[in-house]
Design a protein around this motif. Structure first.
Motif, mmCIF file in Angstrom:
data_model
loop_
_atom_site.group_PDB
_atom_site.id
_atom_site.type_symbol
_atom_site.label_atom_id
_atom_site.label_comp_id
_atom_site.label_asym_id
_atom_site.label_seq_id
_atom_site.Cartn_x
_atom_site.Cartn_y
_atom_site.Cartn_z
ATOM 1 N N PHE A 197 -24.233 -40.523 -10.817
ATOM 2 C CA PHE A 197 -24.808 -39.531 -11.716
ATOM 3 C C PHE A 197 -26.323 -39.485 -11.532
ATOM 4 O O PHE A 197 -26.926 -38.410 -11.530
ATOM 5 C CB PHE A 197 -24.466 -39.858 -13.164
ATOM 6 C CG PHE A 197 -25.068 -38.897 -14.153
ATOM 7 C CD1 PHE A 197 -24.455 -37.692 -14.445
ATOM 8 C CD2 PHE A 197 -26.283 -39.188 -14.786
ATOM 9 C CE1 PHE A 197 -25.027 -36.786 -15.335
ATOM 10 C CE2 PHE A 197 -26.864 -38.299 -15.677
ATOM 11 C CZ PHE A 197 -26.228 -37.100 -15.962
ATOM 12 N N ARG A 198 -26.967 -40.632 -11.381
ATOM 13 C CA ARG A 198 -28.414 -40.670 -11.187
ATOM 14 C C ARG A 198 -28.814 -39.889 -9.931
ATOM 15 O O ARG A 198 -29.762 -39.097 -9.951
ATOM 16 C CB ARG A 198 -28.911 -42.109 -11.081
ATOM 17 C CG ARG A 198 -30.428 -42.204 -10.839
ATOM 18 C CD ARG A 198 -30.853 -43.636 -10.541
ATOM 19 N NE ARG A 198 -30.826 -44.449 -11.727
ATOM 20 C CZ ARG A 198 -31.855 -44.571 -12.573
ATOM 21 N NH1 ARG A 198 -32.986 -43.901 -12.353
ATOM 22 N NH2 ARG A 198 -31.771 -45.346 -13.623
ATOM 23 N N GLU A 199 -28.085 -40.107 -8.835
ATOM 24 C CA GLU A 199 -28.397 -39.398 -7.591
ATOM 25 C C GLU A 199 -28.274 -37.889 -7.778
ATOM 26 O O GLU A 199 -29.128 -37.124 -7.310
ATOM 27 C CB GLU A 199 -27.463 -39.861 -6.479
ATOM 28 C CG GLU A 199 -27.708 -41.298 -6.025
ATOM 29 C CD GLU A 199 -26.624 -41.816 -5.106
ATOM 30 O OE1 GLU A 199 -26.879 -42.794 -4.398
ATOM 31 O OE2 GLU A 199 -25.510 -41.243 -5.095
ATOM 32 N N CYS A 200 -27.224 -37.471 -8.447
ATOM 33 C CA CYS A 200 -27.022 -36.037 -8.677
ATOM 34 C C CYS A 200 -28.103 -35.470 -9.585
ATOM 35 O O CYS A 200 -28.603 -34.361 -9.363
ATOM 36 C CB CYS A 200 -25.641 -35.784 -9.279
ATOM 37 S SG CYS A 200 -24.280 -36.110 -8.141
ATOM 38 N N ALA A 201 -28.479 -36.222 -10.621
ATOM 39 C CA ALA A 201 -29.519 -35.757 -11.542
ATOM 40 C C ALA A 201 -30.845 -35.601 -10.812
ATOM 41 O O ALA A 201 -31.564 -34.604 -10.998
ATOM 42 C CB ALA A 201 -29.661 -36.732 -12.707
ATOM 43 N N GLU A 202 -31.178 -36.577 -9.979
ATOM 44 C CA GLU A 202 -32.440 -36.507 -9.237
ATOM 45 C C GLU A 202 -32.447 -35.336 -8.261
ATOM 46 O O GLU A 202 -33.465 -34.656 -8.092
ATOM 47 C CB GLU A 202 -32.674 -37.828 -8.510
ATOM 48 C CG GLU A 202 -32.992 -38.981 -9.475
ATOM 49 C CD GLU A 202 -33.057 -40.325 -8.781
ATOM 50 O OE1 GLU A 202 -32.636 -40.406 -7.598
ATOM 51 O OE2 GLU A 202 -33.518 -41.296 -9.413
ATOM 52 N N ARG A 203 -31.325 -35.087 -7.626
ATOM 53 C CA ARG A 203 -31.235 -33.961 -6.698
ATOM 54 C C ARG A 203 -31.276 -32.629 -7.443
ATOM 55 O O ARG A 203 -31.847 -31.651 -6.959
ATOM 56 C CB ARG A 203 -29.970 -34.076 -5.853
ATOM 57 C CG ARG A 203 -30.012 -35.229 -4.854
ATOM 58 C CD ARG A 203 -28.755 -35.333 -4.042
ATOM 59 N NE ARG A 203 -28.546 -34.130 -3.235
ATOM 60 C CZ ARG A 203 -27.448 -33.903 -2.523
ATOM 61 N NH1 ARG A 203 -26.459 -34.801 -2.519
ATOM 62 N NH2 ARG A 203 -27.317 -32.791 -1.821
ATOM 63 N N TYR A 204 -30.687 -32.582 -8.637
ATOM 64 C CA TYR A 204 -30.744 -31.364 -9.451
ATOM 65 C C TYR A 204 -32.200 -31.055 -9.824
ATOM 66 O O TYR A 204 -32.668 -29.919 -9.692
ATOM 67 C CB TYR A 204 -29.914 -31.522 -10.719
ATOM 68 C CG TYR A 204 -30.009 -30.321 -11.634
ATOM 69 C CD1 TYR A 204 -29.107 -29.261 -11.523
ATOM 70 C CD2 TYR A 204 -31.026 -30.219 -12.596
ATOM 71 C CE1 TYR A 204 -29.217 -28.141 -12.337
ATOM 72 C CE2 TYR A 204 -31.144 -29.107 -13.406
ATOM 73 C CZ TYR A 204 -30.231 -28.065 -13.278
ATOM 74 O OH TYR A 204 -30.353 -26.958 -14.076
ATOM 75 N N ILE A 205 -32.918 -32.071 -10.290
ATOM 76 C CA ILE A 205 -34.315 -31.877 -10.678
ATOM 77 C C ILE A 205 -35.132 -31.417 -9.482
ATOM 78 O O ILE A 205 -35.952 -30.495 -9.573
ATOM 79 C CB ILE A 205 -34.887 -33.181 -11.265
ATOM 80 C CG1 ILE A 205 -34.203 -33.497 -12.606
ATOM 81 C CG2 ILE A 205 -36.395 -33.076 -11.452
ATOM 82 C CD1 ILE A 205 -34.546 -34.866 -13.166
ATOM 83 N N GLU A 206 -34.906 -32.053 -8.333
ATOM 84 C CA GLU A 206 -35.638 -31.694 -7.121
ATOM 85 C C GLU A 206 -35.383 -30.247 -6.714
ATOM 86 O O GLU A 206 -36.288 -29.532 -6.278
ATOM 87 C CB GLU A 206 -35.242 -32.631 -5.974
ATOM 88 C CG GLU A 206 -36.096 -32.506 -4.738
ATOM 89 C CD GLU A 206 -37.533 -32.939 -4.947
ATOM 90 O OE1 GLU A 206 -38.415 -32.415 -4.245
ATOM 91 O OE2 GLU A 206 -37.773 -33.801 -5.828
ATOM 92 N N ALA A 207 -34.138 -29.805 -6.899
ATOM 93 C CA ALA A 207 -33.762 -28.452 -6.491
ATOM 94 C C ALA A 207 -34.297 -27.388 -7.437
ATOM 95 O O ALA A 207 -34.533 -26.253 -7.022
ATOM 96 C CB ALA A 207 -32.239 -28.343 -6.394
ATOM 97 N N HIS A 208 -34.489 -27.734 -8.705
ATOM 98 C CA HIS A 208 -34.828 -26.715 -9.697
ATOM 99 C C HIS A 208 -36.261 -26.767 -10.208
ATOM 100 O O HIS A 208 -36.704 -25.828 -10.869
ATOM 101 C CB HIS A 208 -33.875 -26.827 -10.898
ATOM 102 C CG HIS A 208 -32.473 -26.398 -10.608
ATOM 103 N ND1 HIS A 208 -31.562 -27.231 -9.978
ATOM 104 C CD2 HIS A 208 -31.833 -25.230 -10.819
ATOM 105 C CE1 HIS A 208 -30.417 -26.585 -9.841
ATOM 106 N NE2 HIS A 208 -30.551 -25.377 -10.314
ATOM 107 N N GLN A 209 -36.998 -27.820 -9.926
ATOM 108 C CA GLN A 209 -38.314 -27.968 -10.533
ATOM 109 C C GLN A 209 -39.279 -26.858 -10.132
ATOM 110 O O GLN A 209 -40.181 -26.511 -10.894
ATOM 111 C CB GLN A 209 -38.908 -29.326 -10.177
ATOM 112 C CG GLN A 209 -39.153 -29.534 -8.692
ATOM 113 C CD GLN A 209 -39.811 -30.870 -8.430
ATOM 114 O OE1 GLN A 209 -40.593 -31.341 -9.251
ATOM 115 N NE2 GLN A 209 -39.509 -31.487 -7.307
ATOM 116 N N ALA A 210 -39.093 -26.269 -8.957
ATOM 117 C CA ALA A 210 -39.997 -25.194 -8.541
ATOM 118 C C ALA A 210 -39.906 -23.992 -9.467
ATOM 119 O O ALA A 210 -40.857 -23.215 -9.591
ATOM 120 C CB ALA A 210 -39.670 -24.776 -7.099
#
Length: 396
Positions: free
Chosen positions: A104-117
């Motif tokens: 879950f942590r890996e997915c959360a970090e990747r979600y944030i990375e993908a959407h923060q822009a």
């Protein structure tokens, strides 16, 4: 009689270097290319269509291993199964199994990375990371995202649902988005255990029941002229910024982060770019004479109209709240002045509702209305803001 299978020998395979294809029988071929690479092929017919499947290079796959692979493929063909399709399915299953091991942590970090822009407010990423780090990761962080169920989601949310309801509600929404992202990526399947409607709303009390909505403290509009008069007696950038917030009815962050490049004093207008607007749409603000005077008197020292103590940074929200506190108005919030403006316009003026709503940059909730309203009613809004400015300064 010529042998129909096992025509090749290990010695022959080592010696065959001339470009071409050499059959071993049963659909197995040794392929030598003009570049010198050598590999195994399985050639077959299925439903009247000729196909071939690579079995690997000779230096990695021996003759006996290639024969075993060809034999397995022939068995699949007897069952009406395409060997290529079967191999692709096996690879997909392996990839999916590996992917489902993502935490879950890996997915959360990747979600944030993908959407923060796409997040306009720089605090948004920090808030995302902070709430997940504090509440979700201790329970869900190391677990495979495919294993997260309703019980685990409740284990994260339920302990703070009654005591930190707003935080818990935001946390639930963030967990839901991460799980939706994981499902879209193929890391999990099934219904989202963090969804509210039709699921968690049956297990948890409504947010409004445990934490009634508290609106931003707003000043009655009849008291605004006195407050603005008191505010004008105060010096400093923070006082001028707060006065501009009141007179323009913009959101606090929109004023704090205003830059000189957005301001056109000659036209008495301020264009806030879409990236800084809550609704993601450019917003033009007509500036009343008092606001033009405020801005004209400010020194142009850097990018921001209302610079903070730190070089290259704007004022903080706390700076405006400090002004209110020093005025003895701890009961008020800067955002509440938008409600004051809204009440004044509704109760004391004849300006149409759509003009007032557009002045506040509120989203158009009706799709039909949004389709037909393409202008920004700027001339009408200028008259509205001039009337508001006169009222606030006691000249109406």
């Amino acid at each position: 009689m010529a042998r129909d299978s096992n025509r090749l020998t290990a010695v022959a395979v080592r010696k065959l270097t001339a470009p071409g294809r050499y059959g071993d029988g049963g659909g197995l071929w040794l392929q030598v290319t003009s570049t010198g690479s050598r590999s195994w092929l399985f050639r077959y017919m299925l439903r009247g269509r000729a196909r071939q499947m690579g079995l690997g290079p000779v230096d990695l796959v021996s003759l006996s291993e290639a024969r075993d692979a060809a034999r397995d493929s022939r068995r699949l063909l007897l069952q009406g199964v395409d060997p290529i399709d079967a191999r692709n399915a096996d690879r997909q299953a392996t990839m999916l199994q590996t992917a489902r091991g993502a935490s879950f942590r890996e997915c959360a970090e990747r979600y944030i990375e993908a959407h923060q822009a796409g997040w306009k407010n720089p605090k948004h990423r920090a808030q995302w990371s902070s709430t997940l780090e504090t509440y979700a990761f201790p329970v869900l962080g190391g677990l495979p995202v495919s294993d997260i169920d309703t019980g685990l989601v409740l284990k994260v949310i339920e302990p703070i649902w009654s005591t930190k309801t707003e935080t818990a509600a935001r946390l639930r929404g963030r967990v839901e988005l991460v799980l939706d992202w994981a499902a879209a990526r193929g890391y999990r399947d099934g219904a989202n255990p963090a969804r509210w409607r039709g699921h968690l709303d049956k297990l948890l009390p409504a947010k409004s029941k445990v934490a009634p909505v508290q609106h931003h403290a707003a000043l009655p509009f009849k008291d605004i002229p006195a407050l603005v008069a008191s505010l004008r007696e105060r010096d400093g950038t923070s006082a001028r910024c707060l006065e501009a917030v009141i007179l323009t009815a913009v959101r606090t962050s929109e004023a704090l982060e205003a830059t000189w490049s957005e301001i056109d004093l000659a036209e008495a207008s301020w264009t806030i770019p879409a990236r800084r607007m809550k609704g993601g749409r450019e917003h033009r603000v007509p500036l009343s004479p008092r606001v033009v005077d405020i801005l004209s008197a400010l020194p142009r020292e850097g990018e921001f109209v209302f610079p903070g103590a730190k070089a290259g940074r704007p004022l903080s929200n706390m700076a405006l709240l400090t002004v209110l506190r020093r005025m003895g108005r701890e009961d008020l919030t800067t955002h509440g002045f938008r409600s004051t403006f809204r009440d004044w316009a509704a109760e004391t003026t004849a300006f149409p509702n759509e003009v007032v709503e557009m002045a506040l940059a509120h989203a158009i909730t009706s799709d039909v209305e949004a389709a037909y309203r393409r202008g920004d009613l700027f001339p009408k809004r200028r008259k509205l803001m001039e009337a508001w400015g006169m009222y606030c300064t006691g000249r109406q």
